[in-house]
Write an enzyme that holds these catalytic residues in place. Structure first.
Site, PDB file in Angstrom:
ATOM      1  N   SER A 292     -36.890  15.140 -11.533  1.00  0.00           N
ATOM      2  CA  SER A 292     -35.963  14.093 -11.115  1.00  0.00           C
ATOM      3  C   SER A 292     -36.127  12.876 -12.006  1.00  0.00           C
ATOM      4  O   SER A 292     -37.202  12.625 -12.565  1.00  0.00           O
ATOM      5  CB  SER A 292     -36.223  13.694  -9.661  1.00  0.00           C
ATOM      6  OG  SER A 292     -37.442  12.964  -9.555  1.00  0.00           O
ATOM      7  N   ASP A 293     -35.056  12.108 -12.142  1.00  0.00           N
ATOM      8  CA  ASP A 293     -35.217  10.764 -12.667  1.00  0.00           C
ATOM      9  C   ASP A 293     -35.987   9.966 -11.618  1.00  0.00           C
ATOM     10  O   ASP A 293     -36.103  10.376 -10.457  1.00  0.00           O
ATOM     11  CB  ASP A 293     -33.852  10.142 -12.970  1.00  0.00           C
ATOM     12  CG  ASP A 293     -33.916   9.044 -14.016  1.00  0.00           C
ATOM     13  OD1 ASP A 293     -35.016   8.479 -14.240  1.00  0.00           O
ATOM     14  OD2 ASP A 293     -32.878   8.738 -14.625  1.00  0.00           O
ATOM     15  N   TRP A 294     -36.509   8.835 -12.000  1.00  0.00           N
ATOM     16  CA  TRP A 294     -37.415   8.063 -11.148  1.00  0.00           C
ATOM     17  C   TRP A 294     -36.668   7.476  -9.946  1.00  0.00           C
ATOM     18  O   TRP A 294     -35.824   6.621 -10.079  1.00  0.00           O
ATOM     19  CB  TRP A 294     -38.076   6.986 -11.981  1.00  0.00           C
ATOM     20  CG  TRP A 294     -39.342   7.426 -12.656  1.00  0.00           C
ATOM     21  CD1 TRP A 294     -40.546   6.791 -12.589  1.00  0.00           C
ATOM     22  CD2 TRP A 294     -39.569   8.586 -13.470  1.00  0.00           C
ATOM     23  NE1 TRP A 294     -41.501   7.481 -13.312  1.00  0.00           N
ATOM     24  CE2 TRP A 294     -40.928   8.589 -13.864  1.00  0.00           C
ATOM     25  CE3 TRP A 294     -38.755   9.637 -13.911  1.00  0.00           C
ATOM     26  CZ2 TRP A 294     -41.491   9.575 -14.659  1.00  0.00           C
ATOM     27  CZ3 TRP A 294     -39.308  10.635 -14.714  1.00  0.00           C
ATOM     28  CH2 TRP A 294     -40.647  10.602 -15.071  1.00  0.00           C
ATOM     29  N   GLN A 295     -36.960   8.021  -8.771  1.00  0.00           N
ATOM     30  CA  GLN A 295     -36.309   7.693  -7.488  1.00  0.00           C
ATOM     31  C   GLN A 295     -34.913   8.309  -7.368  1.00  0.00           C
ATOM     32  O   GLN A 295     -34.104   7.827  -6.568  1.00  0.00           O
ATOM     33  CB  GLN A 295     -36.205   6.176  -7.262  1.00  0.00           C
ATOM     34  CG  GLN A 295     -37.531   5.455  -7.101  1.00  0.00           C
ATOM     35  CD  GLN A 295     -37.366   4.005  -6.745  1.00  0.00           C
ATOM     36  OE1 GLN A 295     -37.955   3.498  -5.777  1.00  0.00           O
ATOM     37  NE2 GLN A 295     -36.557   3.295  -7.508  1.00  0.00           N
ATOM     38  N   ALA A 296     -34.630   9.374  -8.112  1.00  0.00           N
ATOM     39  CA  ALA A 296     -33.316  10.015  -8.015  1.00  0.00           C
ATOM     40  C   ALA A 296     -33.300  11.148  -7.001  1.00  0.00           C
ATOM     41  O   ALA A 296     -32.256  11.761  -6.787  1.00  0.00           O
ATOM     42  CB  ALA A 296     -32.893  10.559  -9.386  1.00  0.00           C
TER      43      ALA A 296
END
Length: 875
Positions: A292-296
């Site tokens: 995941s992207d960061w906090q996605a």
């Protein structure tokens, strides 16, 4: 899709689309009227016979077969924001000698460290049209990452592709042309991974603007939305444009792919089963892992079955101490919500990517830096302020990469205009004007993540940056050259010293070089109202006025532009007093030396513009969405232009441009002739893929006693905010902190989400061939042409091969191949380009495969998209 049917599907996949459990039918029907992403389940498991992955698969299986359930969860879950040294890390497997894996930015260097290089942007290296330089840049970045202890370098970038020229992170990628970007992706990935570091192709997919990419970020800017933007993309456009370079990444053997923040067709990128399961893993046969992207990440079990393999940085919200996975993933496997084979496949994909570039788990370089501080000593667990020790060793990993950076910067410089003033030959008097020629008064790293536009622009801002070990400014390099030549030299490093500038450049015998820029970056930084994305396409800090003023006072004015894409030149580019215009992109730490090499002819320019320079912003067709358009719900960005972006759109609209895609001048001249077509004796008929996969593999049993998974406080102390795979209680509902805990997979996951039986291959897939049906890459034609250097000096030429597919809905021409060839004066070289079956095909949404239409096909060879000297019809 009919509204009623769509609403039924939405009810079935509400979790994937992040809909609350109490949404009523009216709300669902409202969503059904929007673009829709159909589900694809189950998540495909790895293929032990995939080309280029068999050895890595075998090693991964041997390793993963030894892991406990907790160790597998540890491998897939980030430990939290600031919990360790890197921007993202997963849990370690100390029992088997595997330290915590380090995921770290960026696509042009190592972010937030010291004694590392600051490389040119992806867009700048794309302008070289040089595969070798793309590879060498990737290899150098991979070596530096490995030397710092980075295991996964978060790059290269094909999302954004560059749909709209004002997109904030376009410079991190390569070009709005999918073929040029695909080559940039493949060569960079091969370089990074040959150096022993896993590459991460990002951001998958349709991530074309910074506005509304995250809810919290958007609310911080005053936008009242509750869900992120949805990029609404039809199937044909997805395959022929945005997916194309990711295909090349998969074919190059990329180890990881990062899913994006925004939604695609109203399903979040990191829980969109159509994207991750359907396109990436099933159709393309991707064998690595999706992070995941960061906090996605927005859900736990739903994102797992939709194809997510690793969550970064692990916590639901930075420093919350909570995770959708960690203990929740442990519980989900124990209660059968997430099938054990899915967790096994997550771990397999991570370790197969690891073994693809590494030999042994115990031979990794130690992580010898901390992203959170440059202090030598500090807490290893930064967020918790715990375990004070040495955390930075200040390891110098730069080697001789400065020479490569200087070479790329020069060879990526595009000479847009030259009426004879260049190259400079010991000019009598050089006057350099503009803030962009000088230093940031706060220092090259004085603005966090380069989040300002002070001094010369050598990179954009955001997580896609690296710290400068030094920055050679144009002023410093040009002054050194002037001293060497015995020239008079003065510089005014301001855009606003009008009277002083006029007095200087109005003198006799002056060559005035004006440096101007525009800037952009990631959305978490706002520079002068530019929330990542540019507000407009004009030059910053009154750059246009500066150019017009200087050129009104000096008849020999040379303009150098540093920018993240096109700027509007309409008001002054054809002024006869402006004798040359150069675009220097974002060239990195050797910026001044690179531009000096070109201005003085040490490097004969052969850079080619990786985008089109239009006369107006409206001329580009596609644009960004700056204001929410769907109430408080997800803003809707409809990609109604389809495949027609950049030069494809200008050609379709039949509008003039200032400088076309692929344009670039030289200090010598070239002549094209003698185009020929070679066709192989035998080209096999295209056969769609058939058959089924093997069933999902199993890796043994595990205990279902919750007492075996409780935090072992007697073995080591708990670190605040650290994400663990352990439970804090044997009460599963309390351990999960989920009010809906207890629902079975059948109650809230879509049909077939946990199916482990053999699955049919998509007809366009490649079975054992990552990247799709291997016949797509059969060469159907080889096109050759002669190129003669008719000038007096040696130089590089960049022949470009375009094709017209001939259909009424096809672009007029599309780039398909290119080369960069050095040719001596009076000599002739032969360009050889190839056209594969994929190059000549269209995506057919009805049959879900690539097909070659019956329309007449024509190949073109020339020096840009609108200077096509030669053409030939294809049988």
């Amino acid at each position: 899709m009919q509204l009623k049917f769509a609403a039924q599907w939405l009810l079935a996949v509400a979790v994937e689309h992040s809909l609350a459990n109490d949404l009523n039918l009216q709300q669902l029907e409202k969503r059904a009227a929007l673009a829709y992403s159909e589900p694809f389940y189950p998540s495909p498991w790895m293929n032990p016979e995939a080309d280029g992955w068999a050895e890595a698969y075998a090693k991964a299986r041997e390793f993963v077969s030894q892991l406990t359930l907790l160790e597998k969860v540890n491998l897939t879950t980030g430990v939290g924001w600031g919990a360790e040294q890197c921007v993202g890390q997963v849990g370690a497997i100390p029992r088997l000698g595997l330290r915590s894996l380090c995921m770290h930015d960026s696509p042009l260097g190592i972010r937030g460290t010291d004694f590392n290089s600051a490389f040119p942007s992806g867009q700048t290296v794309a302008a070289t049209f040089d595969r070798g330089l793309m590879y060498r840049r990737g290899y150098a970045m991979g070596k530096e990452a490995k030397g710092k202890g980075v295991d996964v370098l978060l790059g290269p970038v094909a999302g954004p592709l560059g749909r709209a020229p004002a997109g904030g992170r376009n410079w991190e990628g390569f070009s709005p042309d999918p073929v040029l970007t695909g080559v940039g992706m493949a060569e960079t990935i091969k370089g990074i991974q040959d150096a022993g570091t896993i590459a991460c192709a990002k951001h998958f997919i349709g991530n074309e603007q910074e506005h509304f990419r995250q809810v919290g970020e958007s609310q911080g800017y005053g936008f009242d939305i509750t869900e992120t933007l949805s990029s609404n993309i039809d199937d044909k456009t997805m395959h022929e444009l945005y997916l194309w370079p990711f295909v090349d990444a998969v074919r190059a053997g990329v180890g990881s792919v990062m899913c994006s923040y925004q939604q695609v067709n109203n399903s979040y990128g990191c829980q969109n089963s159509k994207l991750m399961n359907g396109l990436l893993k099933a159709e393309l046969g991707f064998q690595g892992f999706v992070m995941s992207d960061w906090q996605a990440q927005h859900t736990g079990a739903a994102s797992a079955v939709a194809g997510l393999d690793m969550t970064m940085p692990g916590d639901t919200v930075f420093n919350s101490g909570l995770s959708y996975w960690g203990a929740n993933l442990t519980l989900a496997v124990l209660n059968g919500t997430v099938p054990a084979y899915r967790l096994d496949d997550m771990a397999m994909r991570i370790m197969a990517a690891f073994f693809k570039v590494n030999k042994k788990v115990d031979e990794l370089e130690p992580i010898n830096f901390s992203f959170w501080t440059l202090d030598t000593y500090g807490p290893i667990h930064w967020a918790a302020g715990k375990d004070y020790q040495q955390i930075n060793w200040h390891v110098d990993v730069r080697a001789d990469h400065g020479n490569l950076i200087r070479d790329i910067g020069a060879k990526g410089t595009v000479l847009l205009k030259n009426t004879g003033s260049l190259p400079l030959k010991k000019p009598k008097f050089v006057a350099v004007i503009g803030e962009d020629a000088g230093s940031n008064p706060k220092g090259p790293n004085g603005c966090a993540d380069r989040g300002c536009d002070d001094g010369t622009a050598a990179m954009g801002w955001g997580s896609g940056t690296a710290s400068f070990p030094y920055l050679v400014t144009p002023d410093a390099a040009l002054q050194a050259q002037a001293v060497q030549d015995g020239s008079r030299y003065e510089s005014i490093l301001s855009n606003y010293a009008a009277s002083q500038t006029k007095a200087l450049v109005s003198q006799d015998n002056v060559t005035a070089i004006v440096f101007v820029n525009a800037d952009s970056g990631e959305g978490f930084i706002n520079v002068d109202g530019n929330i990542g994305d540019r507000k407009n396409l004009t030059l910053w800090k009154d750059g246009d006025a500066l150019v017009k003023n200087v050129s009104s006072w000096c008849s020999n004015t040379i303009v150098v532009i540093h920018s993240p894409g096109p700027v509007l030149l309409t008001e002054w580019y054809d002024n006869p007093n402006i004798t040359a215009i150069l675009w220097a992109g974002f060239p990195g730490q050797e910026s001044g030396n690179s531009i000096t090499d070109v201005l003085y002819g040490k490097v004969n320019p052969a850079g080619r513009s990786p985008f089109t320079w239009g006369a107006t912003r409206e001329g580009y067709g596609a644009d960004l969405l700056y204001k929410p358009n769907n109430g408080r719900d997800a803003p809707q960005q409809d990609f109604t232009e389809g495949v027609f972006i950049d030069y494809r759109y200008f050609d379709k609209a039949n509008t003039s441009v200032i400088y076309e895609f692929g344009h670039g001048l030289s200090y010598t001249t070239f002549e094209y002739s003698n185009i020929k077509v070679e066709k192989p004796d035998h080209s096999s008929e295209y056969k769609p893929t058939t058959g089924k996969t093997s069933p999902a593999p199993t890796f043994g049993n595990y205990s279902t006693d919750l007492n075996d998974y409780v935090f072992p406080s007697d073995e080591f102390p708990y670190v605040y905010q650290y994400i663990y795979p352990y439970l804090n209680t044997t009460d599963p509902k309390k351990a999960s902190a989920d009010p809906h805990y207890g629902q079975t997979a059948e109650q809230f996951l879509p049909p077939h989400a946990t199916d482990s039986s053999a699955q049919p291959y998509p007809r366009s897939s490649g079975k054992n061939s990552p990247g799709g049906n291997r016949q797509l890459y059969d060469v159907l034609y080889t096109i050759t042409a002669d190129i003669k250097n008719t000038g007096a000096i040696a130089g590089d030429e960049v022949p470009q091969l375009y094709v017209s597919l001939g259909g009424p809905d096809d672009p007029k021409i599309q780039l398909r191949d290119f080369d960069r060839i050095r040719i001596d004066p009076g000599q002739t070289a032969t360009f050889r380009g190839t056209l594969t079956r994929r190059d000549l095909s269209n995506w057919d949404p009805a049959v879900q495969d690539w097909v070659i239409s019956e329309h007449k096909k024509t190949a073109y060879v020339g020096r840009s998209s609108r200077k096509l000297d030669l053409s030939v019809e294809l049988d």
